[in-house]
Design a protein around this motif. Structure first.
Motif, short mmCIF file in Angstrom:
data_model
loop_
_atom_site.label_atom_id
_atom_site.label_comp_id
_atom_site.label_asym_id
_atom_site.label_seq_id
_atom_site.Cartn_x
_atom_site.Cartn_y
_atom_site.Cartn_z
N ALA A 6 41.65 40.38 48.38
CA ALA A 6 42.26 39.10 48.03
C ALA A 6 43.76 39.19 48.26
CB ALA A 6 41.98 38.75 46.57
N ALA A 7 44.33 38.08 48.68
CA ALA A 7 45.78 38.04 48.84
C ALA A 7 46.45 38.24 47.49
CB ALA A 7 46.20 36.72 49.46
N VAL A 8 45.90 37.57 46.47
CA VAL A 8 46.45 37.68 45.11
C VAL A 8 45.29 37.80 44.13
CG1 VAL A 8 47.76 36.54 43.28
CG2 VAL A 8 48.50 36.32 45.66
N VAL A 9 45.38 38.75 43.23
CA VAL A 9 44.48 38.83 42.08
C VAL A 9 45.31 38.54 40.84
CG1 VAL A 9 43.10 40.35 40.61
CG2 VAL A 9 42.79 40.39 43.09
N VAL A 10 44.85 37.57 40.07
CA VAL A 10 45.48 37.25 38.79
C VAL A 10 44.55 37.75 37.70
CG1 VAL A 10 46.37 35.45 37.28
CG2 VAL A 10 46.60 35.22 39.77
N GLY A 30 46.45 30.94 50.14
CA GLY A 30 45.01 30.97 49.94
C GLY A 30 44.53 32.32 49.49
N ASP A 31 43.22 32.44 49.28
CA ASP A 31 42.60 33.72 48.95
C ASP A 31 43.12 34.28 47.63
OD1 ASP A 31 40.93 35.87 49.28
OD2 ASP A 31 42.27 36.95 50.64
N ILE A 32 43.00 33.46 46.56
CA ILE A 32 43.47 33.86 45.24
C ILE A 32 42.27 34.03 44.33
CG2 ILE A 32 44.83 33.19 43.22
CD1 ILE A 32 46.58 31.53 45.11
N GLY A 129 41.65 25.59 45.38
CA GLY A 129 40.93 26.66 46.06
C GLY A 129 40.97 28.01 45.37
N VAL A 130 41.42 28.04 44.12
CA VAL A 130 41.43 29.29 43.36
C VAL A 130 40.00 29.69 43.03
CG1 VAL A 130 42.14 30.39 41.20
CG2 VAL A 130 43.70 28.81 42.38
N GLN A 131 39.67 30.95 43.24
CA GLN A 131 38.33 31.46 42.94
C GLN A 131 38.35 32.07 41.53
OE1 GLN A 131 35.63 31.03 45.07
NE2 GLN A 131 37.18 29.75 46.10
N LEU A 132 37.68 31.40 40.59
CA LEU A 132 37.64 31.86 39.20
C LEU A 132 36.41 32.74 38.98
CD1 LEU A 132 38.57 31.80 36.22
CD2 LEU A 132 37.25 29.67 35.96
#
Length: 421
Positions: A6-10, A30-32, A129-132
């Motif tokens: 992932a570009a970013v993991v929160v 994208g890709d969060i 587009g955030v993937q939860l």
């Protein structure tokens, strides 16, 4: 399914984590992946404010706003200059949620339901587009060339280019930050009620007085008490079955959180029920009552209308006065006793009350280890820290959520800019 990359993991699906993920996505990134350890994201949003969610506070000037943060203070002036309560109101309005200001400055959703706030954030994340991913907790994080190698509960692995820690006050977030080179200001409770010795006000449970002046005197006067000067607050006080609550009490314990911890939550609380009237002012009110209400019983006339009748009767009883006595017959020495009690009631503190009002903790990652313009770590490039994980806490009234919105927004903007350049 969890992504391999992932570009970013929160890490953390609370207010700050959602805001960071949404703002980064809306800025073009994208890709969060947003990871929430529980099955209920935004849980604190849903239960805060008695289920209404006090989203922020109508304190529009950053210079005044920072005064509501016992920890953080002036360091937050820069971040709040970029995203303040007015910006939060506008952000939520742009996402379909109207906030309404109450007379005391607190801002709630017009629906008066915290679910409206949570639904707005969930919808914004989905549309951006955030993937939860719920029920997924980050267990380990290690810096690697160009990013981070992450391990989640159950053994899943993710490679992330950027990592945002938004884990609130949970110990796991502090451990992750420590593994990535960060220090820790030891956490202590903040925003709590006070328990009193011997339940001296038990019969007055439910009484609210406003304003009351509070002064906290601690046995060893820790350095945090400003060289022997007591902590002071003024505002509404609620008498409870175990002690004292209400906004003034909560503000007092927030600013004195570390000093109270150092004193073992023991000390003396002095209450001025008059809200700051001088002795001369009170003596004047008593003189007026004796002159103009001479034939009335003490029980039927109080020195000023806003003085709680139950409190007034309790003070009469405590000093051995007959409530049926006429005002004209009030002796000078008894008047002096009552004036003294109204201006300086002294109560022994035995500890914290049975619960914290907003579950706030003082302590966390030192602000000096974070670039507050971007929320990026100064210790580890590509790592961002937001929300209650930081050594920032506000008083009750929407200020803690405002820090979450501000730090999340700044991190989201900075993530997008760094990644898209």
């Amino acid at each position: 399914m969890l992504p391999i990359h992932a570009a970013v993991v929160v890490a953390g699906g609370g207010a700050a984590g959602f805001m960071a993920a949404i703002c980064a996505a809306e800025a073009g990134l994208g890709d969060i992946a947003l990871l929430e350890a529980t099955n209920e994201p935004l849980n604190k949003v849903l239960i805060s404010g008695g289920g209404r969610c006090n989203v922020t506070h109508a304190c529009w000037d950053p210079r005044a706003l920072v005064g509501h943060y016992p920890r953080g203070g002036q360091a937050l002036r820069g971040p709040f200059s970029r995203f303040a309560p007015g910006d939060a109101v506008a952000w939520f309005a742009d996402h379909g949620l109207e906030l309404v200001e109450e007379p005391d400055g607190r801002l709630f959703p017009r629906s008066n339901r915290a679910e409206s706030v949570a639904a707005t954030l969930r919808r914004a994340a989905l549309q951006a587009g955030v993937q939860l991913h719920t029920g997924v907790s980050l267990q380990r994080a290690a810096a690697a060339a160009g990013g981070f190698d992450l391990l989640v509960r159950g053994g899943g692995a993710i490679r992330a280019d950027r990592l945002v820690l938004a884990t609130g006050s949970h110990p796991s977030g502090r451990q992750l930050a420590a593994a990535l080179g960060h220090g820790l200001v030891a956490p202590v409770p903040s925003l709590f009620t006070l328990a009193l010795a011997g339940d001296p006000l038990l019969e007055l449970a439910g009484v609210v007085m406003d304003p009351v002046e509070l002064a906290l005197h601690l046995p060893q006067e820790p350095q945090a008490a400003r060289a022997g000067q007591p902590f002071r607050q003024r505002g509404p006080v609620l008498i409870t079955h175990w002690g004292l609550s209400g906004p003034a009490t909560l503000r007092l314990t927030a600013f004195a959180a570390r000093a109270l911890k150092a004193s073992g939550y023991r000390g003396e609380l002095r209450l001025d029920w008059s809200g700051g009237l001088s002795q001369q002012d009170l003596e004047g009110l008593f003189a007026e009552a004796k002159r103009d209400q001479a034939k009335r019983q003490l029980a039927n006339w109080r020195p000023w209308p806003a003085l709680s009748r139950r409190l007034w009767l309790a003070l009469l009883q405590r000093h051995g006065l007959d409530p049926q006595q006429r005002w004209a017959d009030l002796a000078k020495r008894h008047q002096q006793l009552l004036v003294s009690a109204l201006r300086d009631t002294r109560l022994a503190i035995t500890g914290r009350g049975p619960f914290g009002e907003e579950f706030v903790t003082a302590g966390g990652i030192p602000l000096g280890e974070v670039n507050l313009a971007t929320m990026e770590s100064r210790q580890q490039p590509g790592l961002y820290l937001v929300g209650e994980l930081l050594d920032v806490d506000g008083v009750t009234g929407g200020f803690n959520f405002q820090h979450c919105w501000s730090s999340g927004w700044l991190a989201g903007q900075a993530l997008a800019e760094s990644y898209l350049i």
